[in-house]
Design a protein around this motif. Sequence first.
Motif, mmCIF file in Angstrom:
data_model
loop_
_atom_site.group_PDB
_atom_site.id
_atom_site.type_symbol
_atom_site.label_atom_id
_atom_site.label_comp_id
_atom_site.label_asym_id
_atom_site.label_seq_id
_atom_site.Cartn_x
_atom_site.Cartn_y
_atom_site.Cartn_z
ATOM 1 N N GLY A 138 -8.424 0.553 -0.906
ATOM 2 C CA GLY A 138 -8.774 -0.124 -2.141
ATOM 3 C C GLY A 138 -8.054 0.387 -3.371
ATOM 4 O O GLY A 138 -8.342 -0.059 -4.482
ATOM 5 N N ALA A 139 -7.108 1.313 -3.201
ATOM 6 C CA ALA A 139 -6.347 1.821 -4.350
ATOM 7 C C ALA A 139 -5.517 0.687 -4.949
ATOM 8 O O ALA A 139 -5.087 -0.225 -4.240
ATOM 9 C CB ALA A 139 -5.437 2.961 -3.910
ATOM 10 N N PRO A 140 -5.293 0.717 -6.257
ATOM 11 C CA PRO A 140 -4.477 -0.325 -6.882
ATOM 12 C C PRO A 140 -3.073 -0.368 -6.265
ATOM 13 O O PRO A 140 -2.533 0.658 -5.857
ATOM 14 C CB PRO A 140 -4.389 0.092 -8.351
ATOM 15 C CG PRO A 140 -5.445 1.121 -8.544
ATOM 16 C CD PRO A 140 -5.738 1.716 -7.206
ATOM 17 N N PRO B 3 0.818 -1.208 0.000
ATOM 18 C CA PRO B 3 0.000 0.000 0.000
ATOM 19 C C PRO B 3 0.856 1.265 0.000
ATOM 20 O O PRO B 3 1.889 1.326 0.657
ATOM 21 C CB PRO B 3 -0.803 -0.110 1.294
ATOM 22 C CG PRO B 3 -0.057 -1.063 2.146
ATOM 23 C CD PRO B 3 0.701 -1.965 1.233
ATOM 24 N N VAL B 4 0.425 2.246 -0.752
ATOM 25 C CA VAL B 4 1.117 3.532 -0.801
ATOM 26 C C VAL B 4 0.602 4.381 0.360
ATOM 27 O O VAL B 4 -0.615 4.533 0.515
ATOM 28 C CB VAL B 4 0.857 4.243 -2.149
ATOM 29 C CG1 VAL B 4 1.462 5.633 -2.161
ATOM 30 C CG2 VAL B 4 1.391 3.403 -3.299
ATOM 31 N N PRO B 5 1.505 4.915 1.183
ATOM 32 C CA PRO B 5 1.048 5.756 2.294
ATOM 33 C C PRO B 5 0.159 6.896 1.797
ATOM 34 O O PRO B 5 0.488 7.575 0.831
ATOM 35 C CB PRO B 5 2.351 6.299 2.892
ATOM 36 C CG PRO B 5 3.393 5.303 2.499
ATOM 37 C CD PRO B 5 2.955 4.794 1.146
ATOM 38 N N GLY B 6 -0.989 7.062 2.438
ATOM 39 C CA GLY B 6 -1.909 8.133 2.075
ATOM 40 C C GLY B 6 -2.865 7.802 0.950
ATOM 41 O O GLY B 6 -3.754 8.591 0.644
ATOM 42 N N ALA B 7 -2.672 6.639 0.303
ATOM 43 C CA ALA B 7 -3.579 6.266 -0.789
ATOM 44 C C ALA B 7 -4.924 5.850 -0.206
ATOM 45 O O ALA B 7 -4.992 5.314 0.903
ATOM 46 C CB ALA B 7 -2.988 5.129 -1.606
#
Length: 130
Positions: free
Chosen positions: A50-52, A43-47
């Motif tokens: 459910g973001a890809p 996971p990208v921090p701040g995304a």
Amino acid sequence: MIDHASVSVSDPVASKAFYEAALAPLGYRVVMEFGPVTGLGGPVPGAPEGAPVHADLWLAPAESPTPCHVAVTASSTAQVDAFHEAALAAGGADNGAPGERPHYHPGYYGAFVLDPDGNNLEAVFHGAGD
């Protein structure tokens, strides 16, 4: 900003199992596979939820891999601790127990483990206390 990096590995199957287990506490998982090449991402921090997930760490087979150092961002000291424990349980060799490293900078908390090929895998949290 670096988009992705590749780590050379001598045994793609063993390395995939190691990296999946070691990086699971950080939310990493296998995102793509092309034959013996595996792309992992987290996971990208701040995304938004459910973001890809983008494959930013690739494992690529090599006959004689040259060890490298890869550091993956953790969101807390607890994640760094969990990474270290999981990586050791997956067969990694301790290369630096979890802890603060103020000689890098204040608030630097990291742990280091060698993968099956001697690559230095690190999880790091850049925040004082959490």
